[in-house]
Motif scaffolding. Structure first.
Motif, PDB file in Angstrom:
ATOM      1  N   VAL A 199       0.814  -1.215   0.000  1.00 49.19           N
ATOM      2  CA  VAL A 199       0.000   0.000   0.000  1.00 49.19           C
ATOM      3  C   VAL A 199       0.851   1.271   0.000  1.00 49.19           C
ATOM      4  CG1 VAL A 199      -1.598   1.365   1.405  1.00 49.19           C
ATOM      5  CG2 VAL A 199      -2.061  -1.049   0.980  1.00 49.19           C
ATOM      6  N   GLY A 200       1.916   1.308   0.787  1.00 48.20           N
ATOM      7  CA  GLY A 200       2.721   2.517   0.857  1.00 48.20           C
ATOM      8  C   GLY A 200       3.334   2.890  -0.480  1.00 48.20           C
ATOM      9  N   ILE A 201       3.942   1.924  -1.158  1.00 45.96           N
ATOM     10  CA  ILE A 201       4.581   2.189  -2.449  1.00 45.96           C
ATOM     11  C   ILE A 201       3.537   2.504  -3.507  1.00 45.96           C
ATOM     12  CG2 ILE A 201       5.983   1.169  -4.290  1.00 45.96           C
ATOM     13  CD1 ILE A 201       7.434  -0.444  -2.103  1.00 45.96           C
ATOM     14  N   VAL A 202       2.437   1.760  -3.533  1.00 51.97           N
ATOM     15  CA  VAL A 202       1.394   2.000  -4.525  1.00 51.97           C
ATOM     16  C   VAL A 202       0.766   3.374  -4.321  1.00 51.97           C
ATOM     17  CG1 VAL A 202      -0.852   1.225  -5.347  1.00 51.97           C
ATOM     18  CG2 VAL A 202       0.935  -0.457  -4.884  1.00 51.97           C
ATOM     19  N   THR A 203       0.497   3.737  -3.077  1.00 44.42           N
ATOM     20  CA  THR A 203      -0.088   5.049  -2.809  1.00 44.42           C
ATOM     21  C   THR A 203       0.879   6.157  -3.202  1.00 44.42           C
ATOM     22  OG1 THR A 203      -1.388   4.145  -0.987  1.00 44.42           O
ATOM     23  CG2 THR A 203      -1.099   6.532  -1.037  1.00 44.42           C
ATOM     24  N   ARG A 204       2.156   5.967  -2.926  1.00 41.06           N
ATOM     25  CA  ARG A 204       3.129   6.985  -3.315  1.00 41.06           C
ATOM     26  C   ARG A 204       3.180   7.147  -4.830  1.00 41.06           C
ATOM     27  NH1 ARG A 204       9.198   8.030  -0.935  1.00 41.06           N
ATOM     28  NH2 ARG A 204       9.604   9.923  -2.124  1.00 41.06           N
ATOM     29  N   ALA A 205       3.085   6.045  -5.562  1.00 44.88           N
ATOM     30  CA  ALA A 205       3.052   6.118  -7.029  1.00 44.88           C
ATOM     31  C   ALA A 205       1.843   6.926  -7.497  1.00 44.88           C
ATOM     32  CB  ALA A 205       3.017   4.712  -7.623  1.00 44.88           C
ATOM     33  N   LEU A 206       0.697   6.681  -6.871  1.00 42.20           N
ATOM     34  CA  LEU A 206      -0.521   7.396  -7.249  1.00 42.20           C
ATOM     35  C   LEU A 206      -0.408   8.886  -6.947  1.00 42.20           C
ATOM     36  CD1 LEU A 206      -3.105   4.788  -5.944  1.00 42.20           C
ATOM     37  CD2 LEU A 206      -2.838   5.499  -8.330  1.00 42.20           C
ATOM     38  N   LEU A 207       0.057   9.227  -5.754  1.00 41.06           N
ATOM     39  CA  LEU A 207       0.173  10.638  -5.371  1.00 41.06           C
ATOM     40  C   LEU A 207       1.228  11.348  -6.212  1.00 41.06           C
ATOM     41  CD1 LEU A 207      -0.089  10.309  -1.483  1.00 41.06           C
ATOM     42  CD2 LEU A 207      -1.821  11.231  -3.045  1.00 41.06           C
ATOM     43  N   GLN A 208       2.322  10.668  -6.498  1.00 39.45           N
ATOM     44  CA  GLN A 208       3.379  11.262  -7.305  1.00 39.45           C
ATOM     45  C   GLN A 208       2.874  11.596  -8.701  1.00 39.45           C
ATOM     46  OE1 GLN A 208       7.508   9.743  -6.831  1.00 39.45           O
ATOM     47  NE2 GLN A 208       7.400   9.254  -8.995  1.00 39.45           N
ATOM     48  N   ALA A 209       1.923  10.796  -9.189  1.00 39.40           N
ATOM     49  CA  ALA A 209       1.347  11.041 -10.511  1.00 39.40           C
ATOM     50  C   ALA A 209       0.181  12.024 -10.466  1.00 39.40           C
ATOM     51  CB  ALA A 209       0.882   9.716 -11.120  1.00 39.40           C
TER      52      ALA A 209
END
Length: 421
Positions: A146-156
């Motif tokens: 969840v942490g890495i996936v959420t960061r990918a989403l927010l970064q985009a």
């Protein structure tokens, strides 16, 4: 209100449906769309979902589709609960790291990196299609890591919040031990997804009395038993670590255990087979007891609470979520994704202030955040060297020979899911 669940054919979904049905006053869903490419599974899960709604008198409409674009069209919120590669990929994540003497687990270590590499590109594609369909829609990510996936989403630049059921599980367990309502328990929860500590247990809200010392004094044995850690360790820490910390605090012990028993993926695959057979019974109109062993306890309550707060319909004012750090933990970059208590509203989560974090915890959090930076870079840009760097940075690996061997294994077992391999 329209909600869409991507990965709606998951055996988890009836847990979510049950929550939507029971908590319809908190989250009045008019249309719920289940999206999944696995047509047979989707039909079984969708049929049970409609029967659960009917049994509980929910007036909402449930739609099933394999068409993602149609499913997210006009959705107010989209929940992501997908597993790229299914249980077969999870089985690999949990086994090949053991050959190198490392923990085999789907959300941390080498297996967790493999899952991130498979998952991030798929989730970002879904998110872009959600944005085209409705740029105001919230994306709630329950997909690990969840942490890495959420960061990918927010970064985009997506409107995204990460969700995990660890905190709500602790809240419910502590409430039962203390003999109070779960709504009376506020956790001082700090860290990263699957790397957190409960540093306070407050009654009545963020400024309430901290009863964590009493909880450990009176119920430390029960807490430690659930964590599968020695009570003496929990008492020396003076906090309650997530059960995922056992992979760090007792790594070699866990590796020995994992080498002597079937993988969790094999257990879950058999459980899923039985659950899907149950879901196909037209007389079944409630979630079966077996589902409680599948994992994801209280996921539905957490998801309903978060969606309701984001969409302005209610929900708890404070919830544990995964979101940008934004100075909350001063030893991390602002764009790191942390898991903490936050005030939730229509504009999204605003992390609550966190007291100074013990260096024992802060050091590990900083280390794993650096790994997550490298893991996301590898997921976005690919390449053997980026995978190696991420593994070398992970505290459960950390040696160049191990990182080299694990890199080769990871690529070999995931080639079909890695466009660059």
């Amino acid at each position: 209100m329209k909600l869409t669940v991507v990965g709606g054919g998951s055996t988890y979904t009836p847990e979510l449906i049950d929550g939507f049905a029971r908590l319809r006053d908190t989250l009045p869903v008019e249309e719920l769309v289940l999206v999944d490419p696995a047509a047979e599974r989707l039909e079984l899960v969708g049929g049970l979902a409609r029967r659960i709604f009917a049994r509980q008198g929910h007036p909402g409409r449930i739609v099933t589709t394999h068409d993602l674009d149609a499913g997210v069209e006009g959705a107010d919120a989209v929940l992501l609960q997908l597993r790229v590669g299914g249980q077969a990929a999870r089985e690999m994540d949990e086994t090949w790291p053991l050959e190198c003497g490392c923990v085999g687990q789907e959300t941390t270590g080498a297996g967790g990196l493999a899952k991130a590499l498979r998952t991030v590109p798929v989730v970002l594609d879904i998110a872009e299609r959600v944005r085209r369909a409705n740029p105001d829609a919230w994306i709630i990510d329950f997909t690990n890591p969840v942490g890495i996936v959420t960061r990918a989403l927010l970064q985009a630049g997506h409107k995204a919040v990460g969700l995990c059921n660890v905190a709500i599980g602790f809240q419910r367990k502590f409430a039962a031990l203390l003999g109070v309502s779960p709504t009376d328990v506020h956790l001082d929860h700090v860290g990263l997804n699957h790397l957190t500590w409960e540093t306070g247990v407050r009654l009545g809200g963020p400024t309430g009395e901290d009863v964590l010392p009493r909880l450990l004094a009176e119920h430390g044995g029960a807490v430690a038993e659930d964590l599968r850690l020695p009570r003496t360790l929990v008492e020396r820490l003076g906090v309650v670590p997530s059960y995922y910390l056992r992979y760090f605090y007792a790594h070699d012990e866990v590796v020995r255990e994992l080498r002597t028993k079937p993988s969790r993926a094999a257990e879950v695959a058999e459980m899923e087979r039985r659950l899907l057979a149950m879901y196909g019974d037209p007389a079944l109109d409630e979630k079966p007891e077996l589902l409680a062993k599948r994992g994801g306890a209280y996921y539905s309550e957490a998801a309903v609470d978060l969606a309701a707060a984001l969409l302005g319909g209610g929900g708890s004012p404070y919830q544990v979520v995964n979101t940008h750090n934004r100075g909350t933990l001063p030893f991390l970059p602002d764009d790191a994704v942390i898991e903490v208590q936050a005030a939730i509203g229509a504009k999204g989560p605003a992390p609550l202030p966190v007291p100074s974090v013990d260096p024992l915890h802060a050091g590990l959090v900083a280390n794993v955040t650096a790994y997550e930076d490298l893991a996301l870079d590898a997921a976005l840009r690919g390449g053997r060297d980026r995978v190696f760097r991420a593994l070398l940075a992970h505290p459960l690996v950390g040696q160049y020979a191990l990182a080299d061997a694990l890199t080769d294994q990871l690529i070999a077992h995931n080639r079909e899911h890695l466009a660059w391999a």
